[in-house]
Each structure stands twice: as C-alpha cells, then as structure tokens.
Design a protein around this motif. Structure first.
Motif, PDB file in Angstrom:
ATOM      1  N   MET A  50      61.858  57.335 -24.866  1.00  0.00           N
ATOM      2  CA  MET A  50      61.800  56.781 -26.389  1.00  0.00           C
ATOM      3  C   MET A  50      62.550  58.336 -27.305  1.00  0.00           C
ATOM      4  N   GLY A  51      61.979  59.079 -26.937  1.00  0.00           N
ATOM      5  CA  GLY A  51      62.794  60.885 -27.756  1.00  0.00           C
ATOM      6  C   GLY A  51      64.029  60.565 -27.716  1.00  0.00           C
ATOM      7  N   CYS A  52      64.989  60.616 -26.562  1.00  0.00           N
ATOM      8  CA  CYS A  52      66.269  60.338 -26.699  1.00  0.00           C
ATOM      9  C   CYS A  52      66.906  59.231 -27.045  1.00  0.00           C
ATOM     10  N   PHE A  53      66.640  57.974 -27.574  1.00  0.00           N
ATOM     11  CA  PHE A  53      67.074  56.968 -27.652  1.00  0.00           C
ATOM     12  C   PHE A  53      68.192  56.935 -29.673  1.00  0.00           C
TER      13      PHE A  53
ATOM     14  N   LEU B 284      74.603  65.333 -34.034  1.00  0.00           N
ATOM     15  CA  LEU B 284      73.419  66.669 -34.945  1.00  0.00           C
ATOM     16  C   LEU B 284      72.464  65.786 -35.776  1.00  0.00           C
ATOM     17  N   VAL B 285      72.584  64.511 -36.225  1.00  0.00           N
ATOM     18  CA  VAL B 285      71.708  63.659 -36.980  1.00  0.00           C
ATOM     19  C   VAL B 285      70.556  62.856 -35.785  1.00  0.00           C
ATOM     20  N   GLY B 286      71.364  62.286 -34.374  1.00  0.00           N
ATOM     21  CA  GLY B 286      70.305  62.030 -33.809  1.00  0.00           C
ATOM     22  C   GLY B 286      69.371  63.053 -32.339  1.00  0.00           C
ATOM     23  N   ILE B 287      69.713  64.331 -33.016  1.00  0.00           N
ATOM     24  CA  ILE B 287      68.946  65.366 -32.156  1.00  0.00           C
ATOM     25  C   ILE B 287      67.808  66.041 -33.618  1.00  0.00           C
ATOM     26  N   VAL B 288      68.753  66.024 -35.096  1.00  0.00           N
ATOM     27  CA  VAL B 288      67.585  65.589 -36.103  1.00  0.00           C
ATOM     28  C   VAL B 288      66.102  64.641 -36.027  1.00  0.00           C
ATOM     29  N   SER B 289      66.855  63.906 -36.181  1.00  0.00           N
ATOM     30  CA  SER B 289      66.201  62.602 -36.009  1.00  0.00           C
ATOM     31  C   SER B 289      64.711  62.354 -34.623  1.00  0.00           C
ATOM     32  N   GLY B 290      65.746  62.417 -33.427  1.00  0.00           N
ATOM     33  CA  GLY B 290      64.972  62.546 -32.255  1.00  0.00           C
ATOM     34  C   GLY B 290      63.489  63.793 -32.825  1.00  0.00           C
TER      35      GLY B 290
ATOM     36  N   ALA C  70      61.972  64.978 -35.474  1.00  0.00           N
ATOM     37  CA  ALA C  70      61.420  64.215 -36.712  1.00  0.00           C
ATOM     38  C   ALA C  70      60.660  63.064 -35.299  1.00  0.00           C
ATOM     39  N   LEU C  71      60.792  62.924 -35.332  1.00  0.00           N
ATOM     40  CA  LEU C  71      60.318  61.182 -34.217  1.00  0.00           C
ATOM     41  C   LEU C  71      59.488  62.480 -33.488  1.00  0.00           C
ATOM     42  N   MET C  72      59.790  62.597 -32.685  1.00  0.00           N
ATOM     43  CA  MET C  72      58.251  63.789 -31.991  1.00  0.00           C
ATOM     44  C   MET C  72      57.234  64.754 -32.764  1.00  0.00           C
ATOM     45  N   ASN C  73      57.298  64.819 -34.073  1.00  0.00           N
ATOM     46  CA  ASN C  73      56.581  66.230 -34.310  1.00  0.00           C
ATOM     47  C   ASN C  73      55.820  64.136 -35.274  1.00  0.00           C
ATOM     48  N   MET C  74      56.680  63.386 -35.187  1.00  0.00           N
ATOM     49  CA  MET C  74      55.078  62.072 -36.170  1.00  0.00           C
ATOM     50  C   MET C  74      54.306  62.001 -34.603  1.00  0.00           C
TER      51      MET C  74
END
Length: 52
Positions: A1-4, A35-41, A43-47
C-alpha cells in the motif's frame, strides 16, 4: 500500500506532461510525479505509524 502513491503519481505525471509538452513534458511530469509520490508515500507511512 505504501508504494501505490508513487506508482500512481509517476504514471499520471508522465501522461499529463506528455499531453502538455510532448517528450520533454513527459520527462518533467515523471520527475514531478515521482517527487509527489515519494512525499505522499512518506506521509502515508507516518500516518499509519501514529495510529498504533
């Protein structure tokens, strides 16, 4: 899910960039999408970590 988000934004960025400016736009779009994908990934992991 983190790579999506990474895969999704990379492909979307490439497609949008290509539609706007051809090959050069696809390259810029892929970079921005990556870049956006890395940042959102991240953020998702932190949440996900904060919930447990």
């Amino acid at each position: 899910m983190g790579c999506f988000p990474l895969i999704l934004t990379f492909v979307l960025g490439t497609g949008i960039g290509y539609a706007i400016d051809g090959r050069a736009g696809a390259l810029w779009g892929a970079g921005i999408g990556l870049l956006v994908g890395i940042v959102s990934g991240v953020a998702l992991m932190n949440m996900m970590r904060r919930r447990h």
